[in-house]
Scaffold this motif. Structure first.
Motif, PDB file in Angstrom:
ATOM      1  N   LEU A 229      24.349  44.390  42.552  1.00 43.85           N
ATOM      2  CA  LEU A 229      24.635  44.154  40.932  1.00 43.85           C
ATOM      3  C   LEU A 229      25.695  44.965  40.807  1.00 43.85           C
ATOM      4  O   LEU A 229      26.472  44.823  39.859  1.00 43.85           O
ATOM      5  CB  LEU A 229      23.161  44.786  40.967  1.00 43.85           C
ATOM      6  N   GLU A 230      26.140  46.062  41.324  1.00 39.38           N
ATOM      7  CA  GLU A 230      27.322  47.031  41.044  1.00 39.38           C
ATOM      8  C   GLU A 230      28.524  46.192  41.149  1.00 39.38           C
ATOM      9  O   GLU A 230      29.695  46.325  40.388  1.00 39.38           O
ATOM     10  CB  GLU A 230      26.907  48.408  41.861  1.00 39.38           C
ATOM     11  N   VAL A 231      28.894  45.357  42.529  1.00 36.21           N
ATOM     12  CA  VAL A 231      30.021  45.453  42.610  1.00 36.21           C
ATOM     13  C   VAL A 231      30.142  43.467  41.717  1.00 36.21           C
ATOM     14  O   VAL A 231      31.216  43.879  41.349  1.00 36.21           O
ATOM     15  CB  VAL A 231      29.924  44.900  43.863  1.00 36.21           C
ATOM     16  N   PHE A 232      28.967  42.759  41.912  1.00 32.27           N
ATOM     17  CA  PHE A 232      29.497  41.676  41.295  1.00 32.27           C
ATOM     18  C   PHE A 232      29.230  42.018  39.392  1.00 32.27           C
ATOM     19  O   PHE A 232      29.949  41.052  38.883  1.00 32.27           O
ATOM     20  CB  PHE A 232      28.305  40.507  41.284  1.00 32.27           C
ATOM     21  N   SER A 233      29.174  43.613  38.989  1.00 30.02           N
ATOM     22  CA  SER A 233      28.956  43.831  37.590  1.00 30.02           C
ATOM     23  C   SER A 233      30.422  44.409  37.191  1.00 30.02           C
ATOM     24  O   SER A 233      31.133  44.060  35.874  1.00 30.02           O
ATOM     25  CB  SER A 233      28.517  44.285  36.727  1.00 30.02           C
ATOM     26  N   ASP A 234      31.277  43.873  38.435  1.00 33.68           N
ATOM     27  CA  ASP A 234      33.090  45.457  37.673  1.00 33.68           C
ATOM     28  C   ASP A 234      33.742  43.984  37.411  1.00 33.68           C
ATOM     29  O   ASP A 234      33.979  43.271  37.788  1.00 33.68           O
ATOM     30  CB  ASP A 234      32.962  45.984  39.455  1.00 33.68           C
ATOM     31  N   SER A 235      34.093  44.124  36.115  1.00 32.88           N
ATOM     32  CA  SER A 235      35.371  43.124  35.928  1.00 32.88           C
ATOM     33  C   SER A 235      36.311  43.314  36.722  1.00 32.88           C
ATOM     34  O   SER A 235      36.719  41.911  37.052  1.00 32.88           O
ATOM     35  CB  SER A 235      35.816  43.957  34.065  1.00 32.88           C
ATOM     36  N   ARG A 236      37.058  44.154  37.912  1.00 30.89           N
ATOM     37  CA  ARG A 236      38.108  43.655  37.962  1.00 30.89           C
ATOM     38  C   ARG A 236      37.704  42.468  39.620  1.00 30.89           C
ATOM     39  O   ARG A 236      38.636  41.887  40.164  1.00 30.89           O
ATOM     40  CB  ARG A 236      38.498  45.239  38.896  1.00 30.89           C
ATOM     41  N   ASN A 237      35.898  42.811  40.032  1.00 34.98           N
ATOM     42  CA  ASN A 237      35.709  41.911  40.924  1.00 34.98           C
ATOM     43  C   ASN A 237      35.357  40.714  40.266  1.00 34.98           C
ATOM     44  O   ASN A 237      36.177  39.379  40.981  1.00 34.98           O
ATOM     45  CB  ASN A 237      34.060  42.354  41.484  1.00 34.98           C
ATOM     46  N   ARG A 238      35.327  40.657  39.322  1.00 34.10           N
ATOM     47  CA  ARG A 238      35.586  39.333  38.494  1.00 34.10           C
ATOM     48  C   ARG A 238      36.289  38.547  37.964  1.00 34.10           C
ATOM     49  O   ARG A 238      36.618  37.330  38.458  1.00 34.10           O
ATOM     50  CB  ARG A 238      34.512  39.611  37.437  1.00 34.10           C
ATOM     51  N   GLU A 239      37.529  39.676  37.568  1.00 30.74           N
ATOM     52  CA  GLU A 239      38.694  38.922  37.696  1.00 30.74           C
ATOM     53  C   GLU A 239      39.314  38.297  39.176  1.00 30.74           C
ATOM     54  O   GLU A 239      39.856  37.019  39.118  1.00 30.74           O
ATOM     55  CB  GLU A 239      39.741  39.980  37.101  1.00 30.74           C
ATOM     56  N   ARG A 240      38.972  38.591  40.024  1.00 30.79           N
ATOM     57  CA  ARG A 240      39.429  38.052  41.497  1.00 30.79           C
ATOM     58  C   ARG A 240      39.013  37.190  42.166  1.00 30.79           C
ATOM     59  O   ARG A 240      39.561  36.124  42.329  1.00 30.79           O
ATOM     60  CB  ARG A 240      39.559  39.863  42.288  1.00 30.79           C
ATOM     61  N   ILE A 241      37.749  36.757  41.179  1.00 35.36           N
ATOM     62  CA  ILE A 241      37.076  35.473  42.074  1.00 35.36           C
ATOM     63  C   ILE A 241      37.724  34.685  41.225  1.00 35.36           C
ATOM     64  O   ILE A 241      37.944  33.857  41.788  1.00 35.36           O
ATOM     65  CB  ILE A 241      35.815  35.790  41.287  1.00 35.36           C
ATOM     66  N   TYR A 242      37.644  34.953  39.336  1.00 35.26           N
ATOM     67  CA  TYR A 242      38.066  33.792  38.154  1.00 35.26           C
ATOM     68  C   TYR A 242      39.832  33.336  39.093  1.00 35.26           C
ATOM     69  O   TYR A 242      39.794  32.388  38.400  1.00 35.26           O
ATOM     70  CB  TYR A 242      37.910  34.948  37.139  1.00 35.26           C
ATOM     71  N   ARG A 243      40.977  34.404  39.563  1.00 36.25           N
ATOM     72  CA  ARG A 243      41.880  33.984  39.728  1.00 36.25           C
ATOM     73  C   ARG A 243      41.851  33.124  41.256  1.00 36.25           C
ATOM     74  O   ARG A 243      43.097  31.731  40.897  1.00 36.25           O
ATOM     75  CB  ARG A 243      43.029  35.438  39.842  1.00 36.25           C
ATOM     76  N   TYR A 244      41.158  33.127  41.762  1.00 37.78           N
ATOM     77  CA  TYR A 244      40.829  32.760  43.131  1.00 37.78           C
ATOM     78  C   TYR A 244      41.014  30.829  43.235  1.00 37.78           C
ATOM     79  O   TYR A 244      41.387  30.010  43.607  1.00 37.78           O
ATOM     80  CB  TYR A 244      39.796  33.155  44.308  1.00 37.78           C
ATOM     81  N   VAL A 245      39.810  31.420  42.661  1.00 39.01           N
ATOM     82  CA  VAL A 245      39.105  29.766  42.132  1.00 39.01           C
ATOM     83  C   VAL A 245      40.087  29.022  41.171  1.00 39.01           C
ATOM     84  O   VAL A 245      40.682  28.326  41.056  1.00 39.01           O
ATOM     85  CB  VAL A 245      37.629  30.237  40.728  1.00 39.01           C
ATOM     86  N   GLU A 246      41.236  29.775  40.344  1.00 39.00           N
ATOM     87  CA  GLU A 246      41.998  29.078  39.017  1.00 39.00           C
ATOM     88  C   GLU A 246      43.584  28.535  40.151  1.00 39.00           C
ATOM     89  O   GLU A 246      44.029  28.037  39.393  1.00 39.00           O
ATOM     90  CB  GLU A 246      42.782  29.815  38.326  1.00 39.00           C
ATOM     91  N   THR A 247      43.941  29.698  40.930  1.00 36.62           N
ATOM     92  CA  THR A 247      45.189  29.368  41.370  1.00 36.62           C
ATOM     93  C   THR A 247      44.937  29.004  42.948  1.00 36.62           C
ATOM     94  O   THR A 247      46.233  28.508  43.527  1.00 36.62           O
ATOM     95  CB  THR A 247      46.174  30.791  41.453  1.00 36.62           C
ATOM     96  N   GLY A 248      43.541  29.668  43.897  1.00 35.02           N
ATOM     97  CA  GLY A 248      43.779  29.510  44.632  1.00 35.02           C
ATOM     98  C   GLY A 248      44.743  30.783  45.730  1.00 35.02           C
ATOM     99  O   GLY A 248      44.556  30.850  47.154  1.00 35.02           O
TER     100      GLY A 248
END
Length: 254
Positions: A229-248
């Protein structure tokens, strides 16, 4: 029963449970977890062996980043709930049946969790195993209790830190894979011919006994869920996931 993310075939006393999300690289979402749980509950009374399979090219590639991206793009609150997946793996590890992961192709992140939670892992020459979570600032928090129990702390630590795939030969050497052959279907049939002879009551008593000898999975549960829960709640990690899906692009790439 009708399922959307799995295929179930009964050849009593064996249940073949196939993870089936070809459009999503066999990733894990909440529906897959719930449908697997339902199928395993149906196995408790009379099934003696559960064979967990994926697709020929990918066994299971871990969390569904596409689904997370859709939630973030819609502005939905993070609904990460790690407990159902941990409980599913507990069912594989402790349930009153023998569980076999038949691995072909890629097993990444949560895919390694499925394998590590199983009583046996059989694989073909294409199988490879990886924990990619730290690349995104995440942790294989729920995977590690099962993986450490199976292969030991240092090998699990190495796999976590390196984040790169290891071959089926290396996984076999470490004990993550119990047996492997070029064509694993014959290997699976050979194991099932032997395992079919075991009585249901004997399997149930054995699984109950060995899980009393080692209570590490239950003891680790609260730590694993909190870390997840701690790592998936971290906004920086969520941004990394979002960018990866958006851009590869991976987090370290421009």
């Amino acid at each position: 029963m009708s399922y959307q993310t799995i295929r179930v075939r009964w050849q009593e006393p064996v249940c073949f449970l196939q993870l089936y999300r070809p459009e999503s690289n066999n990733t894990i979402n909440s529906r897959l977890i719930e449908e697997c749980r339902q199928a395993l509950e149906l196995c408790e009374e009379s099934i003696t062996v559960v064979v967990l399979e994926g697709l020929p090219e990918v066994f299971c590639f871990g969390a569904d980043f596409q689904e997370m991206h859709r939630q973030m793009a819609s502005g939905l609150q993070n609904e990460q709930r790690p407990e159902p997946l941990y409980e599913l793996w507990l069912k594989l590890a402790t349930g009153p049946y023998i569980t076999i992961s038949h691995v072909r192709g890629k097993a990444n992140a949560g895919g390694v969790g499925f394998a590590a939670a199983s009583d046996m892992v059989l694989a073909d020459e294409t199988a490879q195993f990886s924990l990619s979570e730290l690349l995104f600032g995440l942790l294989p928090a729920c995977v590690l209790p099962f993986l450490i129990r199976r292969i030991g702390y240092q090998k699990a630590n190495y796999l976590t830190l390196m984040t790169q795939p290891v071959s089926v030969q290396q996984a076999h050497h470490w004990g993550l894979v119990d047996a492997c052959e070029v064509q694993s279907e014959a290997l699976l049939r050979k194991h099932l011919l032997r395992l079919r002879r075991l009585p249901k009551a004997g399997i149930s008593r054995y699984k109950r006994y060995v899980n009393q000898l080692d209570a590490s999975l239950q003891q680790s549960k609260s730590f694993a869920l909190a870390a997840n829960l701690e790592v998936f709640s971290d906004s920086r990690n969520r941004e990394r996931i979002y960018r990866y899906v958006e851009t590869g692009h991976f987090p370290w790439e421009d």
